[in-house]
Design a protein around this motif. Structure first.
Motif, PDB file in Angstrom:
ATOM      1  N   ILE A 129       5.151 -12.127  -7.499  1.00  0.00           N
ATOM      2  CA  ILE A 129       4.825 -11.423  -6.254  1.00  0.00           C
ATOM      3  C   ILE A 129       4.171 -12.417  -5.314  1.00  0.00           C
ATOM      4  N   ASP A 130       4.647 -12.490  -4.095  1.00  0.00           N
ATOM      5  CA  ASP A 130       4.107 -13.420  -3.113  1.00  0.00           C
ATOM      6  C   ASP A 130       2.708 -12.959  -2.684  1.00  0.00           C
ATOM      7  N   PRO A 131       1.675 -13.771  -2.912  1.00  0.00           N
ATOM      8  CA  PRO A 131       0.308 -13.375  -2.538  1.00  0.00           C
ATOM      9  C   PRO A 131       0.118 -13.140  -1.050  1.00  0.00           C
ATOM     10  N   SER A 132       0.982 -13.718  -0.220  1.00  0.00           N
ATOM     11  CA  SER A 132       0.798 -13.591   1.226  1.00  0.00           C
ATOM     12  C   SER A 132       0.953 -12.148   1.702  1.00  0.00           C
ATOM     13  N   TYR A 133       1.644 -11.302   0.925  1.00  0.00           N
ATOM     14  CA  TYR A 133       1.781  -9.893   1.301  1.00  0.00           C
ATOM     15  C   TYR A 133       0.423  -9.181   1.353  1.00  0.00           C
ATOM     16  N   PHE A 134      -0.580  -9.753   0.668  1.00  0.00           N
ATOM     17  CA  PHE A 134      -1.860  -9.070   0.502  1.00  0.00           C
ATOM     18  C   PHE A 134      -2.963  -9.624   1.409  1.00  0.00           C
ATOM     19  N   HIS A 135      -2.664 -10.674   2.157  1.00  0.00           N
ATOM     20  CA  HIS A 135      -3.706 -11.318   2.960  1.00  0.00           C
ATOM     21  C   HIS A 135      -4.357 -10.353   3.953  1.00  0.00           C
ATOM     22  N   SER A 136      -3.553  -9.499   4.546  1.00  0.00           N
ATOM     23  CA  SER A 136      -4.082  -8.629   5.599  1.00  0.00           C
ATOM     24  C   SER A 136      -4.654  -7.314   5.067  1.00  0.00           C
ATOM     25  N   ILE A 137      -4.529  -7.070   3.758  1.00  0.00           N
ATOM     26  CA  ILE A 137      -4.981  -5.774   3.237  1.00  0.00           C
ATOM     27  C   ILE A 137      -6.139  -5.888   2.242  1.00  0.00           C
ATOM     28  N   LYS A 138      -6.564  -7.107   1.933  1.00  0.00           N
ATOM     29  CA  LYS A 138      -7.680  -7.263   0.990  1.00  0.00           C
ATOM     30  C   LYS A 138      -8.928  -6.534   1.470  1.00  0.00           C
ATOM     31  N   LEU A 182       0.813  -1.220   0.000  1.00  0.00           N
ATOM     32  CA  LEU A 182       0.000   0.000   0.000  1.00  0.00           C
ATOM     33  C   LEU A 182       0.843   1.265   0.000  1.00  0.00           C
ATOM     34  N   GLN A 183       2.158   1.129   0.116  1.00  0.00           N
ATOM     35  CA  GLN A 183       3.020   2.305   0.185  1.00  0.00           C
ATOM     36  C   GLN A 183       3.976   2.420  -0.998  1.00  0.00           C
ATOM     37  N   VAL A 184       3.811   1.620  -2.036  1.00  0.00           N
ATOM     38  CA  VAL A 184       4.732   1.718  -3.177  1.00  0.00           C
ATOM     39  C   VAL A 184       4.630   3.115  -3.790  1.00  0.00           C
ATOM     40  N   ALA A 185       5.763   3.607  -4.326  1.00  0.00           N
ATOM     41  CA  ALA A 185       5.808   4.962  -4.880  1.00  0.00           C
ATOM     42  C   ALA A 185       5.703   4.981  -6.392  1.00  0.00           C
ATOM     43  N   PHE A 186       5.771   3.820  -7.049  1.00  0.00           N
ATOM     44  CA  PHE A 186       5.644   3.821  -8.501  1.00  0.00           C
ATOM     45  C   PHE A 186       4.180   3.977  -8.901  1.00  0.00           C
ATOM     46  N   THR A 187       3.950   4.269 -10.163  1.00  0.00           N
ATOM     47  CA  THR A 187       2.601   4.499 -10.680  1.00  0.00           C
ATOM     48  C   THR A 187       2.112   3.287 -11.468  1.00  0.00           C
ATOM     49  N   ARG A 191      -6.057   2.179  -4.921  1.00  0.00           N
ATOM     50  CA  ARG A 191      -6.795   0.927  -5.032  1.00  0.00           C
ATOM     51  C   ARG A 191      -6.464   0.212  -6.349  1.00  0.00           C
ATOM     52  N   ARG A 192      -6.393   0.965  -7.448  1.00  0.00           N
ATOM     53  CA  ARG A 192      -6.138   0.355  -8.761  1.00  0.00           C
ATOM     54  C   ARG A 192      -4.766  -0.302  -8.816  1.00  0.00           C
ATOM     55  N   ILE A 193      -3.761   0.373  -8.293  1.00  0.00           N
ATOM     56  CA  ILE A 193      -2.415  -0.203  -8.362  1.00  0.00           C
ATOM     57  C   ILE A 193      -2.286  -1.407  -7.440  1.00  0.00           C
ATOM     58  N   THR A 194      -2.988  -1.377  -6.300  1.00  0.00           N
ATOM     59  CA  THR A 194      -2.960  -2.518  -5.381  1.00  0.00           C
ATOM     60  C   THR A 194      -3.687  -3.703  -5.995  1.00  0.00           C
ATOM     61  N   GLU A 195      -4.814  -3.447  -6.639  1.00  0.00           N
ATOM     62  CA  GLU A 195      -5.561  -4.523  -7.286  1.00  0.00           C
ATOM     63  C   GLU A 195      -4.750  -5.163  -8.409  1.00  0.00           C
ATOM     64  N   LEU A 223      -9.284  -2.663   0.567  1.00  0.00           N
ATOM     65  CA  LEU A 223      -9.276  -2.158  -0.804  1.00  0.00           C
ATOM     66  C   LEU A 223     -10.396  -1.164  -1.079  1.00  0.00           C
ATOM     67  N   SER A 224     -11.584  -1.444  -0.608  1.00  0.00           N
ATOM     68  CA  SER A 224     -12.728  -0.571  -0.900  1.00  0.00           C
ATOM     69  C   SER A 224     -12.589   0.799  -0.251  1.00  0.00           C
ATOM     70  N   GLU A 225     -11.743   0.911   0.771  1.00  0.00           N
ATOM     71  CA  GLU A 225     -11.581   2.177   1.483  1.00  0.00           C
ATOM     72  C   GLU A 225     -10.481   3.053   0.891  1.00  0.00           C
ATOM     73  N   LEU A 226      -9.703   2.497  -0.030  1.00  0.00           N
ATOM     74  CA  LEU A 226      -8.546   3.228  -0.565  1.00  0.00           C
ATOM     75  C   LEU A 226      -8.971   4.239  -1.619  1.00  0.00           C
ATOM     76  N   PRO A 227      -8.232   5.341  -1.765  1.00  0.00           N
ATOM     77  CA  PRO A 227      -8.456   6.256  -2.895  1.00  0.00           C
ATOM     78  C   PRO A 227      -8.267   5.499  -4.202  1.00  0.00           C
ATOM     79  N   ARG A 228      -8.981   5.918  -5.226  1.00  0.00           N
ATOM     80  CA  ARG A 228      -9.010   5.157  -6.473  1.00  0.00           C
ATOM     81  C   ARG A 228      -7.624   4.856  -7.044  1.00  0.00           C
TER      82      ARG A 228
END
Length: 478
Positions: free
Chosen positions: A237-246, A215-220, A257-261, A249-254
């Protein structure tokens, strides 16, 4: 990024009785040109002198933008139109702090704008950082983009595994250059010495390491999507990095959210993280999160880079204000090449140039430079990375440059600017300081030479990387 100088003189019906208002913008990269452009647009009867450390203009656009992103360089067309105007004059081969000091410039102008960018890399400050096989992103980018000071870098690309430390767009640029088929790079303006070296490269795997989470990556998203589409190259990319942040997603700015998805989709659906499905050619790249380099380990036999020791982190706080907390757990990542891409910093170019030693930023409010007592220094301004730090893209730089031009206009109209001495700075540079200055028509001769040499190789241009060769072309063309 580059230390350059740009000057502009302009007049208006509201100018003082002593003559036209004159402004010097130190820096001919995007920040310098956009500042000058707005001054020309805002003030009537403007004349602009644009100086640069190098005999060639455009700064970071020429030396920093990735060769396979030519569309980003289109702003050069706008800059060229400005430089060709009757009101403008380009004066190259003049370095602030080298050929002329700020104290020598200021008496010639009502206002001076510092816009010379960030010229040094931030360092990790860990043991082994000077180990052979470890490079800065700035030097690596400068090497393939023709920055004269880095033309001799000659990075060792004989190993298969590379690590890029950082999660910004520059980090993705570096990884992309290492993994893109050379057949594609041959049609860009990448320097031939870099193309030849990359053709011999044995690098097949590149891992981008960051101390924070997805959620903190600086690239676009544009740059990330481009990486996922590299031919004959897996994205791992290891999917386990995303287990706690799924669930977040709905609360993130667009945009976030898009880059995380996209990262999540790649991690879960597109490729097998175990690496069992490598494509033909065997190349791959991936993202590692929550890892901070603490030591660069060298081989006891060769003295060259052997591995990167990483401390595992956790995050505390919400996604947009999360703090990195070390866990005391470590892991080693073997690699043959390491490139740090953790940002740039501004350097102080003279005792009379204000600069915060910690942030590397010129102290300012909306572009008005402050002294040690936090009072405005009359007639001194800043723009670009010296104003904000090395953040944002060219559009960000443009908007901040417009802000600086606006406050100069305000101070001009209010009559608060100091009166300059009479005299043309070009005369001082040539006659008193002995500087071999370069005009815009001189640069256009260099430009034509580069384009002709590029056409022979089926590319937009073949950049000249040697300053002596540049000046030889200038002298022969006069």
């Amino acid at each position: 990024m580059l230390l350059t100088v740009a000057c502009c003189r302009f007049a208006s019906s509201t100018a003082s009785s002593t003559g036209p208002l004159r402004v010097c913008v130190i820096g001919s990269g995007p920040a310098g040109f956009y500042t000058a452009h707005q001054l020309v647009k805002r003030i009537d009867d403007v004349h602009v002198d644009i100086l640069d450390k190098f005999p060639v203009p455009f700064g970071l656009v020429r030396f920093g933008v990735a060769p396979d992103h030519p569309e980003i360089k289109n702003c050069i067309n706008q800059f060229t139109v400005l430089a060709r105007k009757e009101q403008c004059r380009f004066i190259g081969n003049v370095g602030l702090g080298q050929d002329v000091g700020l104290a020598q410039l200021r008496p010639h102008y009502h206002a001076v704008v510092l816009a010379y960018g960030a010229e040094e890399d931030k360092e990790l400050g860990i043991p082994g950082e000077d180990t052979p096989g470890v490079y800065s992103a700035r030097s690596f980018v400068g090497w393939y983009n023709g920055l004269p000071e880095h033309r001799q870098l000659d990075p060792d690309l004989s190993g298969e595994v590379g690590v890029v430390i950082g999660h910004g767009n520059v980090a993705l640029d570096v990884a992309r250059m290492l993994l893109t088929p050379v057949s594609r790079l041959k049609t860009t303006d990448m320097c031939t010495h870099a193309i030849e070296a990359l053709a011999r490269s044995r690098v097949k795997q590149v891992r981008l390491v960051g101390r924070r989470g997805p959620l903190q990556v600086a690239f676009t998203i544009k740059e990330l999507r481009e990486m996922t589409k590299l031919p004959h190259c897996s994205t791992l990319i290891d999917p386990s990095y995303f287990h706690s942040i799924k669930s977040l997603l709905s609360e993130l700015p667009r945009p976030r959210r898009r880059i995380t998805e996209l990262m999540l989709s790649v991690a879960e659906n597109r490729y097998d993280y175990r690496g069992d499905k490598r494509p033909a050619g065997g190349k791959e790249w991936g993202l590692s999160f929550l890892r901070s380099p603490v030591e660069i380990v060298s081989s006891p036999t060769t003295g060259r880079l052997d591995s990167l020791r990483l401390e595992i982190n956790k995050l505390q706080g919400t996604w947009d204000s999360a703090k990195v907390v070390p866990t005391g757990e470590f892991e080693d990542m073997e690699c043959d090449l390491a490139i740090r891409s953790i940002g740039y910093k501004t350097v102080r170019v003279g005792r009379d140039v204000p600069c915060d030693p910690v942030t590397g930023i010129v102290p300012n409010v909306a572009g008005r430079v402050l002294d040690r007592n936090k009072s405005y220094i009359r007639g001194l301004y800043c723009s670009g990375w010296v104003k904000t730090g090395p953040v944002g893209v060219i559009l960000t730089t443009m908007n901040k440059a417009y802000e600086t031009a606006e406050v100069i206009q305000e101070d001009f109209r209010s009559g608060t600017l100091p009166e300059p001495e009479r005299g043309d700075i070009l005369e001082k540079l040539n006659n008193e300081l002995g500087v071999d200055t370069v005009s815009f028509s001189d640069w256009e001769n260099i430009d034509r030479h580069e384009v002709r040499e590029g056409e022979k190789k089926g590319k937009p241009r073949e950049k000249i990387v040697d300053l002596t060769q540049m000046m030889d072309i200038v002298h022969k063309s006069r």
